[in-house]
Design a protein around this motif. Structure first.
Motif, PDB file in Angstrom:
ATOM      1  N   LEU A 167       0.823  -1.202   0.000  1.00 42.31           N
ATOM      2  CA  LEU A 167       0.000   0.000   0.000  1.00 42.31           C
ATOM      3  C   LEU A 167       0.860   1.256   0.000  1.00 42.31           C
ATOM      4  CD1 LEU A 167      -2.702  -1.084   2.620  1.00 42.31           C
ATOM      5  CD2 LEU A 167      -2.836  -1.192   0.125  1.00 42.31           C
ATOM      6  N   PHE A 168       2.077   1.142   0.521  1.00 47.24           N
ATOM      7  CA  PHE A 168       2.991   2.293   0.504  1.00 47.24           C
ATOM      8  C   PHE A 168       3.597   2.502  -0.879  1.00 47.24           C
ATOM      9  CE2 PHE A 168       7.365   3.814   0.656  1.00 47.24           C
ATOM     10  CZ  PHE A 168       7.227   5.037   1.322  1.00 47.24           C
ATOM     11  N   TRP A 169       3.977   1.397  -1.542  1.00 47.80           N
ATOM     12  CA  TRP A 169       4.745   1.520  -2.775  1.00 47.80           C
ATOM     13  C   TRP A 169       3.884   1.767  -4.006  1.00 47.80           C
ATOM     14  CZ3 TRP A 169       9.635   2.533  -2.687  1.00 47.80           C
ATOM     15  CH2 TRP A 169      10.418   2.115  -1.595  1.00 47.80           C
ATOM     16  N   GLU A 170       2.690   1.227  -4.066  1.00 49.26           N
ATOM     17  CA  GLU A 170       1.875   1.383  -5.276  1.00 49.26           C
ATOM     18  C   GLU A 170       1.632   2.854  -5.642  1.00 49.26           C
ATOM     19  OE1 GLU A 170      -0.798  -2.635  -5.772  1.00 49.26           O
ATOM     20  OE2 GLU A 170      -1.481  -1.143  -4.309  1.00 49.26           O
ATOM     21  N   PRO A 171       1.364   3.757  -4.698  1.00 55.14           N
ATOM     22  CA  PRO A 171       1.161   5.166  -5.068  1.00 55.14           C
ATOM     23  C   PRO A 171       2.431   5.888  -5.507  1.00 55.14           C
ATOM     24  CG  PRO A 171       0.112   4.644  -2.953  1.00 55.14           C
ATOM     25  CD  PRO A 171       1.022   3.516  -3.285  1.00 55.14           C
ATOM     26  N   GLN A 172       3.604   5.322  -5.209  1.00 58.14           N
ATOM     27  CA  GLN A 172       4.846   6.015  -5.530  1.00 58.14           C
ATOM     28  C   GLN A 172       5.034   6.184  -7.031  1.00 58.14           C
ATOM     29  OE1 GLN A 172       6.485   7.477  -3.147  1.00 58.14           O
ATOM     30  NE2 GLN A 172       5.151   6.484  -1.621  1.00 58.14           N
ATOM     31  N   GLY A 173       4.504   5.243  -7.822  1.00 56.01           N
ATOM     32  CA  GLY A 173       4.631   5.366  -9.270  1.00 56.01           C
ATOM     33  C   GLY A 173       3.869   6.544  -9.817  1.00 56.01           C
ATOM     34  N   ILE A 174       2.826   6.970  -9.090  1.00 51.56           N
ATOM     35  CA  ILE A 174       2.051   8.144  -9.505  1.00 51.56           C
ATOM     36  C   ILE A 174       2.671   9.416  -8.936  1.00 51.56           C
ATOM     37  CG2 ILE A 174      -0.232   9.232  -9.386  1.00 51.56           C
ATOM     38  CD1 ILE A 174      -1.416   6.426  -9.096  1.00 51.56           C
TER      39      ILE A 174
ATOM     40  N   THR B 151       9.076   3.283 -10.993  1.00 51.08           N
ATOM     41  CA  THR B 151       8.270   2.553 -11.963  1.00 51.08           C
ATOM     42  C   THR B 151       7.717   1.314 -11.277  1.00 51.08           C
ATOM     43  OG1 THR B 151       9.640   3.321 -13.798  1.00 51.08           O
ATOM     44  CG2 THR B 151       8.248   1.396 -14.191  1.00 51.08           C
ATOM     45  N   ILE B 152       6.406   1.246 -11.128  1.00 54.06           N
ATOM     46  CA  ILE B 152       5.773   0.117 -10.454  1.00 54.06           C
ATOM     47  C   ILE B 152       5.458  -0.947 -11.491  1.00 54.06           C
ATOM     48  CG2 ILE B 152       3.934  -0.621  -8.915  1.00 54.06           C
ATOM     49  CD1 ILE B 152       5.837   1.498  -7.766  1.00 54.06           C
ATOM     50  N   GLU B 153       5.957  -2.147 -11.277  1.00 53.45           N
ATOM     51  CA  GLU B 153       5.753  -3.245 -12.232  1.00 53.45           C
ATOM     52  C   GLU B 153       5.128  -4.437 -11.501  1.00 53.45           C
ATOM     53  OE1 GLU B 153       9.034  -4.210 -14.697  1.00 53.45           O
ATOM     54  OE2 GLU B 153       9.753  -2.150 -14.844  1.00 53.45           O
ATOM     55  N   PRO B 154       3.862  -4.735 -11.789  1.00 54.22           N
ATOM     56  CA  PRO B 154       3.240  -5.917 -11.154  1.00 54.22           C
ATOM     57  C   PRO B 154       3.783  -7.205 -11.758  1.00 54.22           C
ATOM     58  CG  PRO B 154       1.733  -4.920 -12.734  1.00 54.22           C
ATOM     59  CD  PRO B 154       2.928  -4.007 -12.666  1.00 54.22           C
ATOM     60  N   CYS B 155       3.961  -8.200 -10.912  1.00 49.45           N
ATOM     61  CA  CYS B 155       4.447  -9.501 -11.373  1.00 49.45           C
ATOM     62  C   CYS B 155       3.298 -10.502 -11.268  1.00 49.45           C
ATOM     63  CB  CYS B 155       5.627  -9.962 -10.524  1.00 49.45           C
ATOM     64  SG  CYS B 155       6.375 -11.507 -11.079  1.00 49.45           S
ATOM     65  N   PRO B 156       2.730 -10.903 -12.388  1.00 50.22           N
ATOM     66  CA  PRO B 156       1.577 -11.815 -12.343  1.00 50.22           C
ATOM     67  C   PRO B 156       1.949 -13.175 -11.759  1.00 50.22           C
ATOM     68  CG  PRO B 156       2.398 -11.598 -14.587  1.00 50.22           C
ATOM     69  CD  PRO B 156       3.133 -10.584 -13.774  1.00 50.22           C
ATOM     70  N   LEU B 157       0.966 -13.809 -11.164  1.00 51.51           N
ATOM     71  CA  LEU B 157       1.113 -15.162 -10.616  1.00 51.51           C
ATOM     72  C   LEU B 157       2.204 -15.249  -9.551  1.00 51.51           C
ATOM     73  CD1 LEU B 157       0.816 -17.250 -13.917  1.00 51.51           C
ATOM     74  CD2 LEU B 157      -1.001 -16.568 -12.322  1.00 51.51           C
ATOM     75  N   ALA B 158       2.446 -14.150  -8.855  1.00 50.07           N
ATOM     76  CA  ALA B 158       3.444 -14.141  -7.781  1.00 50.07           C
ATOM     77  C   ALA B 158       2.836 -13.553  -6.524  1.00 50.07           C
ATOM     78  CB  ALA B 158       4.676 -13.346  -8.191  1.00 50.07           C
ATOM     79  N   GLY B 159       3.174 -14.133  -5.392  1.00 53.11           N
ATOM     80  CA  GLY B 159       2.756 -13.610  -4.108  1.00 53.11           C
ATOM     81  C   GLY B 159       3.943 -12.927  -3.448  1.00 53.11           C
ATOM     82  N   GLN B 160       4.210 -13.291  -2.167  1.00 55.24           N
ATOM     83  CA  GLN B 160       5.402 -12.738  -1.516  1.00 55.24           C
ATOM     84  C   GLN B 160       6.663 -13.250  -2.195  1.00 55.24           C
ATOM     85  OE1 GLN B 160       5.964 -13.845   2.594  1.00 55.24           O
ATOM     86  NE2 GLN B 160       7.363 -12.151   2.981  1.00 55.24           N
ATOM     87  N   TYR B 161       6.653 -14.532  -2.560  1.00 53.82           N
ATOM     88  CA  TYR B 161       7.780 -15.110  -3.299  1.00 53.82           C
ATOM     89  C   TYR B 161       7.608 -14.793  -4.782  1.00 53.82           C
ATOM     90  CZ  TYR B 161      10.386 -18.762  -5.780  1.00 53.82           C
ATOM     91  OH  TYR B 161      11.200 -19.443  -6.647  1.00 53.82           O
ATOM     92  N   VAL B 162       8.647 -14.215  -5.371  1.00 51.27           N
ATOM     93  CA  VAL B 162       8.620 -13.828  -6.784  1.00 51.27           C
ATOM     94  C   VAL B 162       9.580 -14.731  -7.543  1.00 51.27           C
ATOM     95  CG1 VAL B 162       8.915 -11.945  -8.440  1.00 51.27           C
ATOM     96  CG2 VAL B 162       8.133 -11.454  -6.109  1.00 51.27           C
ATOM     97  N   PRO B 163       9.100 -15.798  -8.158  1.00 44.20           N
ATOM     98  CA  PRO B 163      10.006 -16.777  -8.779  1.00 44.20           C
ATOM     99  C   PRO B 163      10.802 -16.240  -9.968  1.00 44.20           C
ATOM    100  CG  PRO B 163       7.710 -17.284  -9.299  1.00 44.20           C
ATOM    101  CD  PRO B 163       7.679 -16.201  -8.277  1.00 44.20           C
ATOM    102  N   ASN B 164      10.251 -15.279 -10.701  1.00 42.48           N
ATOM    103  CA  ASN B 164      10.916 -14.813 -11.923  1.00 42.48           C
ATOM    104  C   ASN B 164      11.574 -13.449 -11.755  1.00 42.48           C
ATOM    105  OD1 ASN B 164      10.046 -17.121 -13.377  1.00 42.48           O
ATOM    106  ND2 ASN B 164       8.040 -16.167 -13.723  1.00 42.48           N
ATOM    107  N   TRP B 165      11.965 -13.111 -10.551  1.00 34.88           N
ATOM    108  CA  TRP B 165      12.533 -11.782 -10.311  1.00 34.88           C
ATOM    109  C   TRP B 165      13.809 -11.536 -11.111  1.00 34.88           C
ATOM    110  CZ3 TRP B 165      17.436 -11.135  -8.250  1.00 34.88           C
ATOM    111  CH2 TRP B 165      18.016 -12.266  -7.678  1.00 34.88           C
ATOM    112  N   LEU B 166      14.676 -12.555 -11.234  1.00 36.31           N
ATOM    113  CA  LEU B 166      15.939 -12.343 -11.931  1.00 36.31           C
ATOM    114  C   LEU B 166      15.711 -12.185 -13.437  1.00 36.31           C
ATOM    115  CD1 LEU B 166      18.967 -12.083 -11.624  1.00 36.31           C
ATOM    116  CD2 LEU B 166      19.174 -14.560 -11.861  1.00 36.31           C
ATOM    117  N   THR B 167      14.775 -12.929 -13.977  1.00 31.69           N
ATOM    118  CA  THR B 167      14.444 -12.783 -15.392  1.00 31.69           C
ATOM    119  C   THR B 167      13.945 -11.368 -15.683  1.00 31.69           C
ATOM    120  OG1 THR B 167      13.847 -15.116 -15.528  1.00 31.69           O
ATOM    121  CG2 THR B 167      13.034 -13.684 -17.274  1.00 31.69           C
ATOM    122  N   ALA B 168      13.106 -10.845 -14.773  1.00 31.17           N
ATOM    123  CA  ALA B 168      12.598  -9.484 -14.953  1.00 31.17           C
ATOM    124  C   ALA B 168      13.721  -8.461 -14.890  1.00 31.17           C
ATOM    125  CB  ALA B 168      11.548  -9.187 -13.883  1.00 31.17           C
TER     126      ALA B 168
END
Length: 450
Positions: free
Chosen positions: A411-418, A424-441
């Protein structure tokens, strides 16, 4: 408390939580009880009877390492014993045969045999760890840090794709040699050498063969499990050493300086062999821990990436596997710098910096944010004021948020992109707290392919 089973039979643990710890205790007690044979006329028969009972308990633990430790301690006793009457020798042979037969009756031999004469999963996994220890020592002269040996193995040395987690390096000795620097490594080996010499029996004190056998037994048990990490398992060996020192003080009978010197040289030779093996065991990736920073890459890199204090809840328990694969297979041949220790040197020159989870809550960033071309925040927590001000000064900050992450900091970070073009806020689909594809991104923005 976890129960351990072998072919449906519960392994004996005496409520200690691990049958290997129980087996080590039993083996050490079996050896120590032979002191009665030196102190009392009928002590031999008392010791043998107690060993028969405890031996049956040892069989019930199904602990192979404890059996090896017991055999090692027994060999020391047999080599040091004076001539025994035939009836005592026969009694020992019959007792040993009865215990072997009992292990066969219980089916314990089915567990022992694969570990000694054939391949067994537990043994294979142990050797996979043991063969990496010399290189782990070589790569980290300062040591990987107390309690970090298993994590270091899992991230940087375990075969990629393997998902086993270990509490320690299944050996107390090797765990401590890996976790601490060369000063403590030398002190540890010399301490064991001094204990062995102090307990070495002479003509005047032949009973010292029992404390010597106790320490050999204890040392062997700690070679195949993390038994020496349990403080209460040091009680019997420590008491035996205290008796040795007191006896030597009373009779003023000390080992010669030559024995201490020879044992010290042997210990240094052992460490020397490990160092040589470590230097020879280097792989095709350069890996080193210096001043709290792990550096890994192939050399000739085009991209420098700093990962600040990895949060495994976000990057994954095996994030090191991803970094190794990228360093080896990516067209950019990146060199990664990972903050491994709490107090580490600051990284001044990096292309990309990655901060995950609670890393933004630190007092300050462990890298120069001005020098980094891009900063990536992966599911970051609530930042400290200092870190947030540092980030606001940077020109390009990417915030990767798991689409299903429900953390309060989101809730703190999402408004920062505005609020700021710097974020730059980038949502990662199909990820929760663990982000499996972070390095690929992170690397795909740089044009990396795998």
């Amino acid at each position: 408390m976890r129960d351990y089973f072998f072919e449906g039979v519960r392994r004996l643990d005496w409520g200690l939580g691990n049958p290997n710890f129980t087996g080590a205790l039993i083996a050490t007690l079996m050896i120590s009880l032979w002191i009665a044979a030196y102190l009392w006329k009928y002590g031999f028969w008392l010791s043998l009877s107690a060993n028969a009972v405890l031996g049956a308990c040892l069989v019930h633990t199904y602990s192979r390492g404890s059996v090896v430790a017991l055999v090692g301690g027994t060999i020391v006793l047999v080599c040091c014993v004076r001539r025994w009457p035939a009836n005592r020798i026969i009694a020992c042979v019959v007792t040993a045969a009865a215990l072997v037969g009992y292990s066969g009756y219980l089916g314990a031999s089915k567990r022992y045999e694969p570990g000694f004469v054939a391949q067994d999963g537990s043994v294979v996994n142990r050797w996979a760890i043991y063969e990496k220890v010399p290189r782990m020592m070589w790569d980290a002269p300062e040591g990987w840090g107390a309690g970090r040996a298993s994590d270091a193995y899992r991230q940087w040395y375990q075969e990629t794709g393997r998902l086993e987690k270990y509490r320690q390096l299944v050996s107390s000795h090797l765990t401590w040699l890996v976790e601490f620097g060369w000063g403590i490594r030398i002190a540890y080996v010399l301490s064991w050498a001094a204990v062995i010499v102090l307990c070495f029996p002479g003509r005047a004190q032949h009973w010292l063969s029992v404390p010597l056998a106790v320490w050999i037994c204890f040392g062997l048990s700690a070679s195949f499990s993390d038994t020496a990490h349990q403080p209460w398992l040091w009680i019997v060996p420590t008491l035996s050493l205290v008796c040795v020192v007191v006896a030597r003080v009373v009779v003023a009978d000390w080992p010669s300086g030559i024995l201490f010197a020879v044992s010290a040289v042997a210990g240094m030779m052992l460490l020397g062999v490990l160092a040589v093996l470590g230097g020879m065991g280097k792989g095709h990736l350069e890996l080193a821990l210096r001043q709290g920073i792990v550096t890994i890459g192939k050399g000739g890199e085009q991209l420098s990436v700093f990962v600040a204090k990895p949060d495994q809840a976000v990057l994954g328990a095996f994030y090191g596997h991803k970094l190794r694969s990228a360093a080896e297979d990516s067209n950019l041949a990146p060199r990664f710098h990972i903050q491994w220790k709490e107090h580490s040197r600051n990284i001044q020159d990096v292309d990309i910096a990655v901060v995950s989870g609670v890393g933004v809550a630190e007092e300050k960033l462990q890298f120069n944010p001005v020098a980094a071309r891009r900063i990536w925040l992966i599911n970051p927590g609530n930042p400290s004021n200092t870190v947030f001000e540092q980030l606001k000064e940077h020109g390009e900050v990417h915030v990767l948020l798991g689409a299903f992450w429900t953390g309060e900091a989101k809730l703190f970070w999402e408004p920062q992109g505005i609020a700021s073009k710097r974020f730059t806020i980038e949502p990662c689909p199909l990820a929760g707290q663990y982000v499996p594809n972070w390095l690929t991104a992170v690397l795909s923005v740089e044009g990396a392919t795998f």
